[in-house]
Design an enzyme around this catalytic site. Structure first.
Site, PDB file in Angstrom:
ATOM      1  N   GLU A  18      12.643  -1.373  18.398  1.00  0.00           N
ATOM      2  CA  GLU A  18      11.577  -0.972  17.460  1.00  0.00           C
ATOM      3  C   GLU A  18      10.202  -1.239  18.055  1.00  0.00           C
ATOM      4  OE1 GLU A  18      10.303   0.237  14.876  1.00  0.00           O
ATOM      5  OE2 GLU A  18      11.825   0.636  13.370  1.00  0.00           O
ATOM      6  N   ARG A  98      13.477  -9.979   5.338  1.00  0.00           N
ATOM      7  CA  ARG A  98      12.983 -10.098   6.709  1.00  0.00           C
ATOM      8  C   ARG A  98      11.778  -9.204   6.926  1.00  0.00           C
ATOM      9  NH1 ARG A  98      13.910  -5.625   9.870  1.00  0.00           N
ATOM     10  NH2 ARG A  98      15.780  -4.350   9.562  1.00  0.00           N
ATOM     11  N   ASN A 100       9.642  -6.239   8.877  1.00  0.00           N
ATOM     12  CA  ASN A 100       9.922  -4.948   9.492  1.00  0.00           C
ATOM     13  C   ASN A 100       8.649  -4.449  10.173  1.00  0.00           C
ATOM     14  OD1 ASN A 100      12.230  -3.287   9.957  1.00  0.00           O
ATOM     15  ND2 ASN A 100      11.271  -1.669   8.744  1.00  0.00           N
ATOM     16  N   ASP A 118      19.739  -6.296   2.652  1.00  0.00           N
ATOM     17  CA  ASP A 118      20.627  -5.324   2.011  1.00  0.00           C
ATOM     18  C   ASP A 118      19.911  -4.043   1.611  1.00  0.00           C
ATOM     19  OD1 ASP A 118      19.142  -6.070  -0.224  1.00  0.00           O
ATOM     20  OD2 ASP A 118      20.807  -7.061  -1.255  1.00  0.00           O
ATOM     21  N   ASP A 194      11.304   6.940  10.049  1.00  0.00           N
ATOM     22  CA  ASP A 194      11.255   5.524  10.414  1.00  0.00           C
ATOM     23  C   ASP A 194       9.846   5.187  10.901  1.00  0.00           C
ATOM     24  OD1 ASP A 194      11.818   2.925  11.471  1.00  0.00           O
ATOM     25  OD2 ASP A 194      13.893   3.474  11.798  1.00  0.00           O
TER      26      ASP A 194
END
Length: 283
Positions: A18, A98, A100, A118, A194
């Site tokens: 990423e 978390r 990103n 999740d 994304d």
């Protein structure tokens, strides 16, 4: 409209590659493996590479104005000095959550995203963090906070919450993003948006998770270029190199039963366009 001239910049097996970011002061590309807890660097001129491990999952890394790096980590935002000294700028652990993707705004603030492991709807945030550690939650109800970027004149901000399948656009001024509306909706079967980057023409390039491609959209939201890629899970893209003309693309192999050979590698499309110089974090 379609181009296929990708090359392999770094053959790797990143679980979740990423966040490619050009560091002009050091002449290197920085990218990460979120779930591998690693920061990679790559010098496109010499080919030199480094890899360092972080103590927890990492969502993004950006250069700082005073040297060193700002890290969007699982438990908050930290600062890594040039001598490798680490300290928390903002520490806010949330069980099951978390970091990103993140981006630096024209004013030098960090717009840092979070998500639940999740991917529960509403479990993530987008926050604005300044160099003194002040934090403002901009969005508190996202699922997978992802690509963020600004138009060349700094008046528009683009943003992706991946499960919506949209690239949204905001009016932006003085650290404020308002008037959210859709710019692009990715059609069913083409993957999920994304990471993104904005080029010097104001066009938006978006990586397509499960879409095996990067697309370029005009400021009016019209599709005008597609770059097919040999991996399904394409995660992010950024212009880098001395002239900001080469498009670097990160990929992932996480969750793939039989990953193709280049899944998790860093790819590049030489001469893809002209990128924008990105500000460093003012902290």
């Amino acid at each position: 409209m379609t181009a296929t001239a990708y090359e392999v910049a770094v053959r790797a097996e990143a679980e979740l590659g990423e966040g490619p970011t050009w560091d002009p002061e050091r002449g290197r590309l920085i990218w990460i493996d979120i779930l591998g807890s690693r920061i990679h660097t790559y010098d496109p001129v010499s080919g030199a590479r480094t890899v360092r491990t972080t103590p927890q999952h990492i969502g993004a890394v950006k250069p700082r104005t005073g040297g060193g790096l700002v890290l969007n980590l699982r438990d908050g935002v930290g600062l890594l000095d040039a001598d490798d000294t680490f300290r928390w700028l903002h520490h806010e652990p949330v069980p099951g959550r978390r970091a990103n993707d993140a981006a630096v705004a024209p004013d030098g603030s960090l717009w840092a995203g979070t998500m639940r492991y999740d991917e529960a709807p509403g479990g993530g945030t987008l926050s604005r963090i300044t160099g003194d550690g002040s934090v403002e939650v901009i969005l508190d109800d996202v699922a997978v906070s992802n690509g963020t970027g600004w138009s060349p004149d700094g008046r528009l901000m683009y943003y992706i919450d991946s499960p919506t399948r949209r690239i949204d656009v905001f009016d932006y001024a003085d650290g404020r993003a308002v008037n959210r509306r859709p710019l692009v909706e990715i059609e069913e079967g083409a993957g999920f948006p994304d990471g993104l980057t904005v080029d010097a023409d104001g066009c938006v390039w978006v990586a397509l998770w499960e879409g095996a491609a990067v697309r370029r959209y005009t400021p009016a939201g019209e599709l005008d270029r597609v770059i097919p890629l040999p991996v399904p899970r394409v995660t992010a893209c950024a212009f880098a190199g001395p002239g900001l003309t080469d498009l670097y693309i990160t990929t992932a192999r996480v969750g793939l039963t039989s990953p193709p050979p280049l899944a998790g590698s860093l790819l590049v499309v030489p001469g893809a366009g002209k990128g924008l110089a990105q500000p460093a974090f003012a902290g």
